[in-house]
Write a protein that holds these residues in place. Structure first.
Motif, PDB file in Angstrom:
ATOM      1  N   UNK A 285       0.703  -1.111   0.069  1.00  0.00           N
ATOM      2  CA  UNK A 285      -0.092   0.000  -0.093  1.00  0.00           C
ATOM      3  C   UNK A 285       0.870   1.269  -0.053  1.00  0.00           C
ATOM      4  N   UNK A 286       1.749   1.236   0.532  1.00  0.00           N
ATOM      5  CA  UNK A 286       2.811   2.584   0.825  1.00  0.00           C
ATOM      6  C   UNK A 286       3.703   2.660  -0.474  1.00  0.00           C
ATOM      7  N   UNK A 287       4.130   1.388  -0.855  1.00  0.00           N
ATOM      8  CA  UNK A 287       5.067   1.573  -2.097  1.00  0.00           C
ATOM      9  C   UNK A 287       4.078   1.956  -3.389  1.00  0.00           C
ATOM     10  N   UNK A 288       2.666   1.569  -3.310  1.00  0.00           N
ATOM     11  CA  UNK A 288       1.709   2.149  -4.410  1.00  0.00           C
ATOM     12  C   UNK A 288       1.552   3.660  -4.438  1.00  0.00           C
ATOM     13  N   UNK A 289       1.391   3.965  -3.075  1.00  0.00           N
ATOM     14  CA  UNK A 289       1.325   5.539  -2.750  1.00  0.00           C
ATOM     15  C   UNK A 289       2.540   6.236  -3.234  1.00  0.00           C
ATOM     16  N   UNK A 290       3.793   5.595  -2.729  1.00  0.00           N
ATOM     17  CA  UNK A 290       5.057   6.426  -3.146  1.00  0.00           C
ATOM     18  C   UNK A 290       5.227   6.355  -4.762  1.00  0.00           C
ATOM     19  N   UNK A 291       4.926   5.385  -5.181  1.00  0.00           N
ATOM     20  CA  UNK A 291       4.985   5.471  -6.721  1.00  0.00           C
ATOM     21  C   UNK A 291       4.186   6.378  -7.317  1.00  0.00           C
ATOM     22  N   UNK A 292       2.877   6.418  -7.179  1.00  0.00           N
ATOM     23  CA  UNK A 292       1.933   7.353  -7.650  1.00  0.00           C
ATOM     24  C   UNK A 292       2.443   8.736  -7.471  1.00  0.00           C
ATOM     25  N   UNK A 293       2.706   9.150  -6.138  1.00  0.00           N
ATOM     26  CA  UNK A 293       3.279  10.559  -5.908  1.00  0.00           C
ATOM     27  C   UNK A 293       4.543  10.906  -6.624  1.00  0.00           C
ATOM     28  N   UNK A 294       5.377   9.754  -6.754  1.00  0.00           N
ATOM     29  CA  UNK A 294       6.814  10.051  -7.200  1.00  0.00           C
ATOM     30  C   UNK A 294       6.239  10.411  -8.604  1.00  0.00           C
ATOM     31  N   UNK A 295       5.667   9.565  -9.463  1.00  0.00           N
ATOM     32  CA  UNK A 295       5.125   9.933 -10.727  1.00  0.00           C
ATOM     33  C   UNK A 295       4.616  11.346 -11.146  1.00  0.00           C
ATOM     34  N   UNK A 296       3.689  11.669 -10.282  1.00  0.00           N
ATOM     35  CA  UNK A 296       3.095  12.953 -10.240  1.00  0.00           C
ATOM     36  C   UNK A 296       4.149  14.079  -9.819  1.00  0.00           C
ATOM     37  N   UNK A 297       5.157  13.881  -9.290  1.00  0.00           N
ATOM     38  CA  UNK A 297       6.108  15.095  -9.152  1.00  0.00           C
ATOM     39  C   UNK A 297       7.182  15.194 -10.005  1.00  0.00           C
ATOM     40  N   UNK A 298       7.202  14.346 -11.134  1.00  0.00           N
ATOM     41  CA  UNK A 298       8.268  14.636 -12.146  1.00  0.00           C
ATOM     42  C   UNK A 298       7.856  16.070 -12.815  1.00  0.00           C
ATOM     43  N   UNK A 299       8.567  16.714 -13.388  1.00  0.00           N
ATOM     44  CA  UNK A 299       8.352  18.065 -14.157  1.00  0.00           C
ATOM     45  C   UNK A 299       7.741  17.616 -15.090  1.00  0.00           C
TER      46      UNK A 299
END
Length: 547
Positions: A285-299
């Motif tokens: 669950x945490x890995x999925x949230x981190x992955x989604x947030x990380x993708x959203x923070x890309x320029x």
């Protein structure tokens, strides 16, 4: 509501942590860890300033300045008003950058509007970071200042004391050893720092400074922009349930991204909630949230990625599960029991120790069986402390006072025999029985943790720590002495009956202790936060803690 002209300064603070019982197991559901929130706090002060700049428009972005007087750090940048809110100028360190950007991602349109409004008014947000002294060893400061290593000297260390430089510390240690004339270090400024001196001599004490920084910074930034649910510029006191839920989600994700791994998350949970019995969020669950947030923070993030990132940080509607499947409940830590922590300054590599234990426990049936013994002993120790709390509640004020007075003057082997007949009450006797049982349960748990470390070849309780722990355990009033968290050479903690004389005796024992190679033991000044998920954890205060 963002900070107004007549309420320009607020400070958010978050506690450090001490993992008392549940080290290594905390990585795996369904095991719980008993965590004490520490009275030592990380503080972030948010203040709006009027910069001397003509760049007052949303397109110019929000001017932000992050300073740390304690560590001689000063970073200025601009934050774009449109998602994914990239930086212009000197990008701040990763924990700071990700805390800010994850908070804005979670806030969505409200965050973007707040940044645009502040940028349009030409204001600059100043964030000042300060940590209570117990987050870092004060032994280097005492040595450079020429102060004795005593409890009184530690209490005289100024708040938010900058560490000395490595060069100043090396000179002081050489001088103390007779290699340099004593006059060589006379009059030196212990707070001196800078490139020529090799940088500050930072020795962490293992209280979770990065997690406390993340949560305090996220809270202060969010209050300043008016995007922390349930809070505004007039807030003063513990953050409410909605705000804590939001900070938990943001903190778990941004801290994990900054560390580059999916951790157990207990240090972030302690920073948000304080003292608790913790069950980690599922790794997936945490890995999925981190992955989604990380993708959203890309320029170059797409609109779909931004939406997915926001959704990963959003809380479920109409449910009590506000942070994935993470669980945090009352710790059951008795108020009649005091927590003391000592800085041993030995240094340990926790990630390396964790990797080795993780590999060892899957090697075969023998290892798996010992792992289960440790798990059972962990549950027993946690339950025994909760039973002390129950007995304390039932004993009444007079019963508690009588039991603690007796326990403070004796060692746990005498507690089951109870008070003299003329002083005994049923409540006091029961409390003493539970204190003795808790001491025995903690001793059994500690023994199994040490055995696990020995069999795995991991210094969970090194021999040098054992000598110190045994000397401490022998003192009247002491329930348990152990190494916190993953163990190693960094620190030890003590649970003792709450009595000033017992605390003073423990501190004196530590200050007098001389380990191998001249090892010094420095008591920290902290205590445990109350076992209260409502009043504990992250707080908002008006003003600046350094003023």
């Amino acid at each position: 509501m963002a900070l107004s002209a007549d309420a320009r300064t607020i400070t958010a603070s978050a506690p450090g942590k001490v993992l008392l019982v549940g080290g290594y197991l905390v990585l795996h559901r369904p095991h719980h860890a008993l965590i004490a929130g520490a009275s030592a706090r990380f503080h972030t002060t948010a203040e709006w300033e009027e910069p001397a700049s003509s760049r007052a428009s949303p397109a110019a972005g929000l001017a932000v300045r992050v300073t740390s007087p304690q560590f001689h750090s000063d970073t200025e940048f601009r934050l774009s008003a449109t998602p994914p809110h990239v930086f212009e100028g000197e990008e701040p360190p990763s924990f700071i950058a990700l805390a800010i950007r994850v908070a804005l991602l979670a806030a969505g349109e409200a965050g973007a509007a707040a940044v645009a409004a502040a940028a349009g008014e030409g204001r600059r947000l100043r964030l000042t970071l300060r940590a209570d002294n117990d987050f870092y060893s004060q032994l280097p400061f005492l040595r450079v200042a020429g102060e004795p290593v005593t409890a009184d000297a530690l209490k005289r260390v100024p708040p938010f004391q900058p560490p000395p430089t490595e060069a100043a510390l090396a000179e002081a240690e050489a001088s103390a050893a007779g290699a340099v004339a004593a006059a060589g270090s006379a009059g030196r400024d212990p707070a001196a720092a800078g490139g020529a001196d090799g940088g500050p001599a930072i020795r962490k004490t293992g209280l979770g400074s990065s997690a406390a920084l993340t949560v305090s910074l996220t809270a202060a930034f969010a209050v300043a922009l008016g995007i922390l649910p349930g809070e505004d510029a007039a807030s003063n006191g513990p953050v409410g349930a909605a705000g804590k839920a939001w900070l938990m989600r943001c903190g778990q994700v941004s801290h994990g991204l900054a560390q580059g791994k999916v951790g157990s998350g207990f240090d972030v949970s302690a920073a948000v909630l304080g003292t608790q019995l913790y069950l980690r969020v599922s790794r997936d669950a945490l890995a999925d949230a981190m992955g989604a947030a990380g993708a959203a923070l890309r320029p170059e993030a797409t609109g779909a990625e931004l939406s997915a990132g926001r959704a990963a940080l959003a809380g479920p509607e109409a449910t009590e599960t506000r942070w994935w499947d993470l669980e945090a409940g009352p710790a059951g830590l008795p108020s009649c029991v005091d927590l003391l922590l000592a800085d041993v300054s030995g240094g340990s590599s926790t990630p390396s120790m964790v990797r080795r234990i993780e590999a060892w426990r899957t090697e075969g049936d023998t290892q798996a069986a010992l792992w289960e013994e440790v798990a059972a002993a962990t549950r027993s120790a946690q339950r025994a402390l909760a039973e002390v709390a129950e007995a304390e509640a039932a004993a009444g004020a007079d019963g508690v006072a009588a039991a603690l007075a007796y326990a403070a003057a004796t060692t746990p082997d005498a507690w089951p025999r109870g008070l003299p007949a003329e002083e005994a009450t049923a409540g006091a006797s029961k409390l003493l029985e539970r204190l003795a049982a808790a001491s025995a349960a903690l001793a059994a748990w500690r023994g199994l943790m040490r055995r696990m470390g020995n069999e795995a070849g991991v210094p969970i309780e090194p021999a040098s720590q054992t000598a110190l722990l045994e000397a401490t355990q022998a003192l009247p009033g002491v329930l348990a002495a152990a190494v916190p968290g993953a163990g190693g050479f960094d620190a030890i903690y003590v649970l003792c009956v709450r009595d000033p004389a017992v605390r003073a005796a423990v501190e004196a024992c530590w200050l007098d202790f001389k380990g191998e190679g001249g090892q010094r033991v420095v008591p920290l000044l902290l205590t445990a936060e109350p076992d209260d998920l409502v009043s504990g954890g992250v707080r908002i205060a008006q003003g600046n803690p350094s003023v």
